[in-house]
Design a protein around this motif. Structure first.
Motif, PDB file in Angstrom:
ATOM      1  N   UNK A 134       0.651  -1.152  -0.045  1.00  0.00           N
ATOM      2  CA  UNK A 134       0.022   0.004  -0.235  1.00  0.00           C
ATOM      3  C   UNK A 134       0.820   1.453  -0.010  1.00  0.00           C
ATOM      4  N   UNK A 135       0.443   2.284  -0.714  1.00  0.00           N
ATOM      5  CA  UNK A 135       1.255   3.585  -0.831  1.00  0.00           C
ATOM      6  C   UNK A 135       0.332   4.473  -0.701  1.00  0.00           C
ATOM      7  N   UNK A 136       0.804   5.627   0.317  1.00  0.00           N
ATOM      8  CA  UNK A 136      -0.196   6.893   0.106  1.00  0.00           C
ATOM      9  C   UNK A 136       0.529   8.057  -0.279  1.00  0.00           C
ATOM     10  N   UNK A 137       0.006   8.942  -1.012  1.00  0.00           N
ATOM     11  CA  UNK A 137       0.617  10.099  -1.249  1.00  0.00           C
ATOM     12  C   UNK A 137       0.107  11.357  -0.481  1.00  0.00           C
ATOM     13  N   UNK A 138       0.597  12.549  -0.526  1.00  0.00           N
ATOM     14  CA  UNK A 138       0.096  13.750   0.036  1.00  0.00           C
ATOM     15  C   UNK A 138      -1.394  13.747   0.088  1.00  0.00           C
ATOM     16  N   UNK A 139      -1.807  13.594  -1.216  1.00  0.00           N
ATOM     17  CA  UNK A 139      -3.249  13.922  -1.449  1.00  0.00           C
ATOM     18  C   UNK A 139      -3.932  12.589  -2.241  1.00  0.00           C
ATOM     19  N   UNK A 140      -5.260  12.402  -2.084  1.00  0.00           N
ATOM     20  CA  UNK A 140      -5.963  11.411  -2.854  1.00  0.00           C
ATOM     21  C   UNK A 140      -5.886  10.079  -2.027  1.00  0.00           C
ATOM     22  N   UNK A 196     -12.265  -3.570   8.663  1.00  0.00           N
ATOM     23  CA  UNK A 196     -12.272  -1.806   8.527  1.00  0.00           C
ATOM     24  C   UNK A 196     -11.952  -1.718   6.879  1.00  0.00           C
ATOM     25  N   UNK A 197     -12.514  -0.561   6.417  1.00  0.00           N
ATOM     26  CA  UNK A 197     -12.196  -0.304   4.829  1.00  0.00           C
ATOM     27  C   UNK A 197     -11.864   0.923   4.637  1.00  0.00           C
ATOM     28  N   UNK A 198     -11.460   1.298   3.678  1.00  0.00           N
ATOM     29  CA  UNK A 198     -10.918   2.531   3.094  1.00  0.00           C
ATOM     30  C   UNK A 198     -11.194   2.710   1.586  1.00  0.00           C
ATOM     31  N   UNK A 199     -11.104   3.838   1.179  1.00  0.00           N
ATOM     32  CA  UNK A 199     -11.410   4.075  -0.307  1.00  0.00           C
ATOM     33  C   UNK A 199      -9.812   3.678  -0.948  1.00  0.00           C
ATOM     34  N   UNK A 200      -9.637   2.947  -1.988  1.00  0.00           N
ATOM     35  CA  UNK A 200      -8.278   2.657  -2.347  1.00  0.00           C
ATOM     36  C   UNK A 200      -8.323   2.424  -4.010  1.00  0.00           C
ATOM     37  N   UNK A 201      -7.262   2.955  -4.662  1.00  0.00           N
ATOM     38  CA  UNK A 201      -7.269   2.778  -6.192  1.00  0.00           C
ATOM     39  C   UNK A 201      -6.240   1.478  -6.388  1.00  0.00           C
ATOM     40  N   UNK A 202      -6.764   0.442  -7.100  1.00  0.00           N
ATOM     41  CA  UNK A 202      -5.452  -0.574  -7.289  1.00  0.00           C
ATOM     42  C   UNK A 202      -4.836  -0.371  -8.616  1.00  0.00           C
ATOM     43  N   UNK A 203      -3.735  -0.523  -8.088  1.00  0.00           N
ATOM     44  CA  UNK A 203      -2.840   0.004  -9.247  1.00  0.00           C
ATOM     45  C   UNK A 203      -1.914  -1.469  -9.819  1.00  0.00           C
TER      46      UNK A 203
END
Ligand SMILES: Cc1ncc(COP(=O)(O)O)c(C=O)c1O
Length: 446
Positions: free
Chosen positions: A310-316, A351-358
């Motif tokens: 999993x990766x998160x960026x500053x936004x999104x 528990x869930x979160x919004x995620x984009x599959x890449x």
């Protein structure tokens, strides 16, 4: 759960697809996995036949309904064999389809009562294959004329046979006025009277009405279909062999249905319109043909992927990195922004979160838009599934072969009517790709 579809059911923390437990499959075979569920194909065919039967009975339509499968939706041999077990006719789009059909004939897999609808542009090789198959008398070949020029080319190549060649004629519908397909309605009558009727080698048996906007049963669809039925009604008195109306394909699948619509209602609307129009004009109601591709096979396909990271960026939202590629396995997500049902197959109550599959390629378009997915569990694997992927994806992306960023094709499992799972293809070995890339340079031209 994201998707509420009849093919998906929750079983505790995990997902069942067509009643099949998915986690044991990824545990046994690894990820990524491609799945083909053959029994769902027969269920779809049976379901469509019963919708047509009910609509035809309600309208006292005493004729027949012919279910045709178009090979382009998926030409995998296991799928074609399954479709043929359910007494379907076939639609071809080119000369290689014809080679496949000839192979089926040679292997006695294709009974002689089956029709072969030949759509698409007729190249020299394709026309030649149609004529040879017609002459052999092994199946009933129905070239569907897309233009007058195809008729002229057939005429110049056809030898005089005992049996005249059965022809269909695709009408360019007003709905399709920007489409390149079919013959313009205002040219149909004179073309048929002046050229088709005098040709002793041919007989017109079918009018074809495929609407590229889809068989959605909307007012616009029915208005356009009425135009084609009017053409049929006008031709029937001068073409005694004409007795088939081919509605083409694009019956929406469950996930693509507009709110308030259902497939049986769409079919009822079509049959009502046809029978009413023919009766008002005192013309016998034609038998019906459909060429359902995506409806037949979409629900038979799925892909399972592991979320590696999993990766998160500053936004999104978060990025969920999978072990394959979205763009190479499901090219319609990129080309047509097509939506496939997507759901985790384990940790469903997490528990869930919004995620984009890449995907694994470095292409910015290799992703699937935001989904509500379980959080990545610590020390445990999370798997996600993309469902209803059985139509067109391998045709567009290629089966095996060379892929963007050389992402290998997934292992492919096929599930049969006894819920037996067999390996249809192993994960693609890198050597296979490397060999393809060397080309045929070692072989001199004769
Ligand atoms: C002539 C014709 N028939 C049938 C089909 C199949 O459509 P679908 O797969 O949407 O049912 C197509 C699709 O392009 C087509 O062009």
């Amino acid at each position: 759960m994201n998707a509420s579809l009849s093919t998906l059911k929750k079983d505790g923390q995990t997902l069942l697809w067509h009643g099949l437990a998915l986690i044991p499959l990824v545990k046994a075979h690894g990820s990524p996995l491609r799945l083909t569920h053959l029994p769902s194909i027969g269920q779809r065919i049976h379901q469509a036949r019963s919708w047509f039967k009910a609509a035809m009975q309600q309208n006292d339509h005493g004729g027949k309904y012919h279910y045709t499968y178009c090979l382009k939706a998926s030409s995998l041999r296991c799928i074609v064999d399954e479709v043929l077990m359910h007494d379907c006719h076939l639609e071809a789009s080119g000369s290689v389809d014809m080679a496949m059909i000839q192979q089926l004939i040679d292997q006695q897999q294709l009974p002689t009562d089956r029709m072969i609808m030949c759509n698409g542009y007729k190249t020299h090789d394709y026309l030649h294959a149609m004529m040879a198959m017609h002459q052999s008398g092994q199946v009933k070949v129905v070239p569907i004329l897309d233009s007058q020029s195809e008729f002229h080319r057939l005429a110049s190549g056809t030898q005089q046979n005992k049996e005249a060649m059965t022809l269909g004629l695709r009408i360019a519908t007003m709905h399709d006025q920007t489409s390149r397909h079919g013959i313009a309605p205002d040219q149909v009558q004179s073309f048929v009277s002046d050229e088709v009727i005098p040709a002793t080698w041919a007989k017109l048996v079918m009018v074809h009405a495929f609407m590229e906007g889809g068989m959605d049963g909307s007012e616009a669809y029915l208005r356009t279909l009425k135009g084609v039925i009017d053409c049929y009604v006008a031709l029937k008195p001068i073409c005694p062999d004409l007795n088939l109306l081919n509605l083409g394909g694009s019956l929406p699948i469950q996930d693509d249905l507009a709110p308030g619509r259902n497939q049986s209602g769409i079919i009822r609307g079509i049959v009502d319109l046809l029978t009413t129009t023919c009766r008002e004009q005192s013309v016998d109601v034609p038998d019906l043909v459909t060429e359902f591709g995506s409806y037949t096979v979409s629900e038979s396909g799925a892909y399972l992927f592991q979320v590696l990271d999993e990766k998160t960026q500053a936004k999104g939202p978060a990025w969920y990195q999978i072990d394959s590629s979205i763009i190479t396995t499901l090219p319609d997500t990129w080309a047509k922004k097509k939506v496939f049902p997507c759901e985790a197959i384990n940790h469903l109550d997490g528990e869930r979160q919004m995620a984009q599959i890449v995907g694994l390629t470095c292409d910015k378009d290799d992703y699937y838009p935001e989904q509500n997915l379980p959080l990545l569990p610590v020390g445990e694997a999370l798997y996600v599934g993309m469902f209803h992927t059985g139509a067109y994806q391998e045709g567009l992306s290629g089966y095996g072969g060379m892929k963007h960023c050389m992402i290998p094709a997934a292992k492919h499992l096929v599930i049969d009517g006894h819920s037996q799972v067999r390996v249809y293809a192993q994960p693609q070995p890198p050597e296979q790709m490397l060999q393809l890339l060397e080309g045929d340079s070692g072989h001199a031209e004769p």
